[in-house]
Design a protein around this motif. Structure first.
Motif, PDB file in Angstrom:
ATOM      1  N   GLN A 262       0.832  -1.207   0.000  1.00 15.29           N
ATOM      2  CA  GLN A 262       0.000   0.000   0.000  1.00 15.29           C
ATOM      3  C   GLN A 262       0.864   1.253   0.000  1.00 15.29           C
ATOM      4  OE1 GLN A 262      -3.462  -0.254   2.437  1.00 15.29           O
ATOM      5  NE2 GLN A 262      -3.783   1.947   2.541  1.00 15.29           N
ATOM      6  N   ASP A 274      -7.741   6.301  -1.834  1.00 14.42           N
ATOM      7  CA  ASP A 274      -8.861   5.462  -1.395  1.00 14.42           C
ATOM      8  C   ASP A 274      -8.987   4.222  -2.271  1.00 14.42           C
ATOM      9  OD1 ASP A 274      -9.669   6.925  -3.602  1.00 14.42           O
ATOM     10  OD2 ASP A 274     -11.630   7.471  -2.790  1.00 14.42           O
ATOM     11  N   GLU A 275      -8.699   4.369  -3.562  1.00  8.61           N
ATOM     12  CA  GLU A 275      -8.724   3.210  -4.454  1.00  8.61           C
ATOM     13  C   GLU A 275      -7.604   2.231  -4.092  1.00  8.61           C
ATOM     14  OE1 GLU A 275      -7.756   2.154  -9.103  1.00  8.61           O
ATOM     15  OE2 GLU A 275      -8.828   4.012  -8.701  1.00  8.61           O
ATOM     16  N   ALA A 277      -6.265   1.757  -1.161  1.00  9.46           N
ATOM     17  CA  ALA A 277      -6.659   1.060   0.068  1.00  9.46           C
ATOM     18  C   ALA A 277      -7.689  -0.029  -0.222  1.00  9.46           C
ATOM     19  CB  ALA A 277      -7.218   2.065   1.079  1.00  9.46           C
ATOM     20  N   ALA A 278      -8.632   0.267  -1.112  1.00 10.90           N
ATOM     21  CA  ALA A 278      -9.687  -0.708  -1.435  1.00 10.90           C
ATOM     22  C   ALA A 278      -9.120  -1.932  -2.143  1.00 10.90           C
ATOM     23  CB  ALA A 278     -10.761  -0.040  -2.302  1.00 10.90           C
ATOM     24  N   ILE A 279      -8.205  -1.721  -3.088  1.00  2.00           N
ATOM     25  CA  ILE A 279      -7.606  -2.855  -3.815  1.00  2.00           C
ATOM     26  C   ILE A 279      -6.796  -3.714  -2.853  1.00  2.00           C
ATOM     27  CG2 ILE A 279      -6.007  -3.542  -5.645  1.00  2.00           C
ATOM     28  CD1 ILE A 279      -6.722  -0.919  -7.083  1.00  2.00           C
ATOM     29  N   CYS A 280      -6.009  -3.077  -1.983  1.00  2.00           N
ATOM     30  CA  CYS A 280      -5.187  -3.832  -1.027  1.00  2.00           C
ATOM     31  C   CYS A 280      -6.068  -4.641  -0.076  1.00  2.00           C
ATOM     32  CB  CYS A 280      -4.277  -2.893  -0.245  1.00  2.00           C
ATOM     33  SG  CYS A 280      -2.923  -2.175  -1.213  1.00  2.00           S
ATOM     34  N   ALA A 281      -7.190  -4.063   0.338  1.00  2.24           N
ATOM     35  CA  ALA A 281      -8.095  -4.769   1.253  1.00  2.24           C
ATOM     36  C   ALA A 281      -8.789  -5.931   0.557  1.00  2.24           C
ATOM     37  CB  ALA A 281      -9.131  -3.791   1.814  1.00  2.24           C
ATOM     38  N   ALA A 282      -9.070  -5.779  -0.734  1.00  2.00           N
ATOM     39  CA  ALA A 282      -9.806  -6.817  -1.472  1.00  2.00           C
ATOM     40  C   ALA A 282      -8.924  -8.003  -1.818  1.00  2.00           C
ATOM     41  CB  ALA A 282     -10.405  -6.214  -2.741  1.00  2.00           C
ATOM     42  N   ILE A 325     -12.186  -6.755  -9.372  1.00  2.00           N
ATOM     43  CA  ILE A 325     -11.867  -5.685  -8.420  1.00  2.00           C
ATOM     44  C   ILE A 325     -11.758  -4.370  -9.181  1.00  2.00           C
ATOM     45  CG2 ILE A 325     -10.187  -4.838  -6.732  1.00  2.00           C
ATOM     46  CD1 ILE A 325      -9.420  -7.824  -6.301  1.00  2.00           C
ATOM     47  N   THR A 327     -10.825  -0.846 -10.562  1.00  2.00           N
ATOM     48  CA  THR A 327      -9.616  -0.036 -10.593  1.00  2.00           C
ATOM     49  C   THR A 327      -9.659   0.910 -11.792  1.00  2.00           C
ATOM     50  OG1 THR A 327      -7.202  -0.068 -10.727  1.00  2.00           O
ATOM     51  CG2 THR A 327      -8.358  -1.797 -11.922  1.00  2.00           C
TER      52      THR A 327
END
Length: 421
Positions: A262, A274-275, A277-282, A325, A327
């Motif tokens: 990240q 924010d994108e 963070a979302a990709i890393c969380a997914a 996912i 992006t």
């Protein structure tokens, strides 16, 4: 991007130290400013360890500010002692001049807008008279202050030559010249450049009566190895594809430690935080693919990055093959790009009735014999176009071809693309 360029840099982790944060915020918010980063041409290529200030330059350029990429044709002849325990080897003038040209071309890829200024400090230092330099510049420096600088203190144990000791004066004078010539008001560099940058800020204020600023960026450490960022098992990871292939460059980023992904995406991609963070969380492996694609596209272009992504995915597997996912990265264009993976390729004849899968593996050179191919299939280690081969008697026909070819895999790493005449 944040409305405040300084806050944008901070949010993405670029700012380690700054000379006057509030004043710099106001300067950047007031309108387009000119800023610079210096690169000494100690080699004919930059490596990924050099890229953090380059990416900060890119962020400011996209926010409407004007970058100066200064390649040190003069300071490269001296050698910066910062961060070094021993003196750098002296390089010939001819080699330094060649290195300047190579590095300038690499920097242009990362700073694509028309407003970039490419400079070489040999233009003003190369013919400067020594006595003039001592009187005009040397008189403004305190030796006591210079001895207190980290870059000098670190070398006092092993010994520092007068040649290297004078480096701070040369770099500081660069800021004076760039401020006077282009109105440059900001110098950026790595964490180890703090002493040199502060000295340049002070010299520009004394000689030009100018209000100027400095920013340094954090030292990047690989959390898995504790080493400086930018090294692989084979040494430095270069931007020159003749020294580090595009595939190996991609794989360096793809193999990022989970804990670093990240943070590195914040630095080395332009994706919104924010994108990221979302990709890393997914899916952390999808995040690594996006990081690797974005970093490779910056250094080598979209097409080369997509081919490296396809090659790596074909060889080791895709993290998000169907792009589930979300992006904004152009990596999602891979399926429709029309590009194919750069894989070892062999050309074979396709009989009208098709070709036995066992014979195909042997003829493609992935197995030594039909018997070897049978054992591979029986053991579940053979795949055709990313699907495991379960039927020993399968006949490969034109219906199995994709763009006139098939991709065979033996085990996890041995692949061949077979093109049929």
């Amino acid at each position: 991007m944040s409305n405040c360029p300084f806050e944008d840099l901070k949010a993405r982790g670029f700012v380690y130290q700054s000379t006057d944060e509030e004043a710099l915020k106001k300067t950047l918010a007031a309108g387009p400013v000119t800023y610079y980063v210096g690169f000494d041409p100690t080699g004919s290529s930059l490596h990924v360890g050099h890229l953090l200030p380059v990416m900060a330059m890119r962020r400011l350029q996209k926010a409407g500010h004007r970058p100066i990429a200064l390649v040190g044709g003069a300071t490269g002849l001296i050698g910066d002692p910062s961060g070094k325990r021993e003196a750098r080897p002296i390089i010939t003038k001819e080699q330094v001049a060649y290195n300047v040209e190579c590095i300038a071309e690499q920097l242009k890829r990362f700073l694509p807008e028309d407003n970039v200024i490419m400079e070489n400090n040999y233009n003003w230092l190369g013919d400067m008279l020594y006595l003039d330099f001592l009187r005009d510049v040397g008189s403004k420096f305190s030796v006591n202050r210079m001895l207190a600088a980290e870059s000098v203190k670190m070398r006092m144990e092993t010994g520092i030559s007068f040649l290297e000791f004078s480096y701070m004066l040369l770099q500081s004078y660069d800021f004076v010249v760039l401020n006077k010539k282009y109105g440059c008001v900001l110098e950026m560099g790595g964490q180890d450049q703090w002493g040199n940058i502060v000295a340049g800020v002070e010299l520009a204020r004394k000689m030009n009566q100018a209000e100027v600023h400095g920013i340094t960026m954090p030292l990047l450490i690989n959390s898995a190895t504790g080493e400086k960022f930018g090294k692989s098992a084979g040494g430095a990871v270069w931007l020159d594809k003749n020294r580090t292939s595009v595939f190996d460059y991609y794989q360096f980023w793809r193999n990022t430690n989970d804990a670093d992904v990240q943070r590195l995406m914040g630095y080395f991609t332009g994706l919104p935080m924010d994108e990221i963070a979302a990709i890393c969380a997914a899916n952390i492996n999808r995040a690594k693919e996006v990081l690797a694609y974005e970093a490779t596209a910056l250094a080598h272009g979209h097409d080369e990055a997509i081919k490296a992504f396809l090659s790596a995915g074909t060889k080791f597997g895709f993290a998000d093959k169907d792009c589930t996912i979300a992006t904004t990265s152009r990596i999602k264009e891979a399926a429709s790009s029309g590009l194919s993976a750069d894989l070892p390729t062999v050309e074979l004849e396709m009989p009208a009735e098709g070709i036995w899968i066992v014979k195909l593996f042997a003829d493609a050179g992935l197995c030594k014999s039909n018997g070897d191919a049978r054992r591979l299939i029986q053991g579940g280690g053979a795949s055709l176009n990313d699907e495991k081969v379960a039927d020993m008697n399968k006949i490969v026909t034109a219906a199995d071809l994709k763009d006139g070819a098939v991709v065979l895999k033996a085990g996890k790493k041995n692949l061949k693309r077979v093109v049929f005449k």
